[in-house]
Design an enzyme around this catalytic site. Structure first.
Site, PDB file in Angstrom:
ATOM      1  N   LYS A 109      -0.489   4.641   4.762  1.00 23.89           N
ATOM      2  CA  LYS A 109      -1.365   3.671   5.422  1.00 23.89           C
ATOM      3  C   LYS A 109      -0.831   3.334   6.812  1.00 23.89           C
ATOM      4  O   LYS A 109       0.356   3.042   6.986  1.00 23.89           O
ATOM      5  CB  LYS A 109      -1.504   2.402   4.585  1.00 23.89           C
ATOM      6  CG  LYS A 109      -2.562   1.447   5.125  1.00 23.89           C
ATOM      7  CD  LYS A 109      -2.914   0.380   4.129  1.00 23.89           C
ATOM      8  CE  LYS A 109      -3.964  -0.566   4.662  1.00 23.89           C
ATOM      9  NZ  LYS A 109      -5.235   0.108   4.994  1.00 23.89           N
ATOM     10  N   HIS A 147       0.836  -1.199   0.000  1.00 22.43           N
ATOM     11  CA  HIS A 147       0.000   0.000   0.000  1.00 22.43           C
ATOM     12  C   HIS A 147       0.874   1.254   0.000  1.00 22.43           C
ATOM     13  O   HIS A 147       2.097   1.186   0.167  1.00 22.43           O
ATOM     14  CB  HIS A 147      -0.911   0.031   1.231  1.00 22.43           C
ATOM     15  CG  HIS A 147      -2.104  -0.864   1.101  1.00 22.43           C
ATOM     16  ND1 HIS A 147      -2.070  -2.199   1.463  1.00 22.43           N
ATOM     17  CD2 HIS A 147      -3.365  -0.633   0.656  1.00 22.43           C
ATOM     18  CE1 HIS A 147      -3.255  -2.738   1.244  1.00 22.43           C
ATOM     19  NE2 HIS A 147      -4.061  -1.818   0.755  1.00 22.43           N
TER      20      HIS A 147
END
Length: 247
Positions: A143, A139
């Site tokens: 995040k 990600h």
């Protein structure tokens, strides 16, 4: 149908608002830390809930308990797209689902939803003493939670297929030898990657990989609006994205 967005000023929240309008539904307003009367954005979840048939919640897990109480009291359906809940927050969601319909999803993408069912099937068919299971997720650098909620959802469904509790076989710290029957998790954080997930099963003679890659966050917003449409008018209870595709 009147739809509100909790977390409307965030990246995904803004996309959800756009998709509500594009779907010719009524965008009733949003919830944020700072009010904006011109855009019908409020700071009180009860105020938003009173305007809505469904709230799509893509805010933060810290707001969960407050949202659960407000939405249940208003009788407003609740689509949850946040992850990283603690035990108290999970309990608040479960309690709210006794009063209102609640759909909780770690990922709204249709392809990922179907991948979860495939993960369960593979877990049921490929024995732990022959196939090592690893889940890799990547990600963007902002995040906060790792492994991602989606990665854990894949692990849950795979463990369900193997008839084991994920908590009993999870490996995140890989500083030692791999445990027998373990489901390993690895997380990468870099740049602005939207989301990539792979379930990798490896035996002594073959390897199977199930992968999903999101190119655009809009896929999550479109799925969230689809979930809101489906959830409206349902009886109280806790629902999943899988049920939408089974309907």
């Amino acid at each position: 149908m009147r739809i509100g967005i909790a977390g409307i000023t965030g990246r995904l929240g803004a996309l959800c608002a756009e998709e509500v309008v594009a779907s010719r539904l009524d965008l009733a307003g949003g919830l944020s830390r700072k009010a904006d009367p011109a855009r019908h954005i409020v700071t009180d979840p009860a105020t938003l809930a009173d305007r809505c048939d469904v709230v799509i919640d893509v805010s933060s897990p810290e707001a969960t308990c407050t949202h659960a109480e407000a939405f249940a009291k208003a009788g407003c359906a609740w689509v949850i797209g946040t992850t990283g809940f603690d035990a108290a927050q999970e309990a608040a969601i479960t309690q709210a689902a006794q009063c209102i319909p609640v759909l909780k999803a770690a990922n709204f993408a249709p392809g990922l939803t179907l991948l979860l069912d495939l993960a369960r099937q593979l877990g049921a068919k490929l024995p732990a003493d022959e196939y090592d299971a690893e889940i890799l997720e990547t990600h963007h650098r902002q995040k906060r939670d790792a492994p991602s909620g989606t990665a854990l959802a894949i692990g849950e469904r795979f463990a369900e297929g193997r008839n084991v509790a994920l908590a009993n076989v999870t490996e995140i710290d890989r500083s030692g030898l791999r445990g027998e029957g373990a489901i390993g998790f690895a997380s990468l954080r870099a740049g602005q990657i939207v989301g990539e997930h792979s379930l990798i099963l490896t035996s002594g003679t073959e390897q199977i990989t199930l992968s999903h890659r999101a190119f655009d966050r809009r896929v999550f917003a479109q799925g969230a609006v689809k979930a809101a449409r489906w959830l409206a008018g349902k009886p109280a209870g806790l629902y999943t994205m899988t049920e939408i595709f089974e309907a």
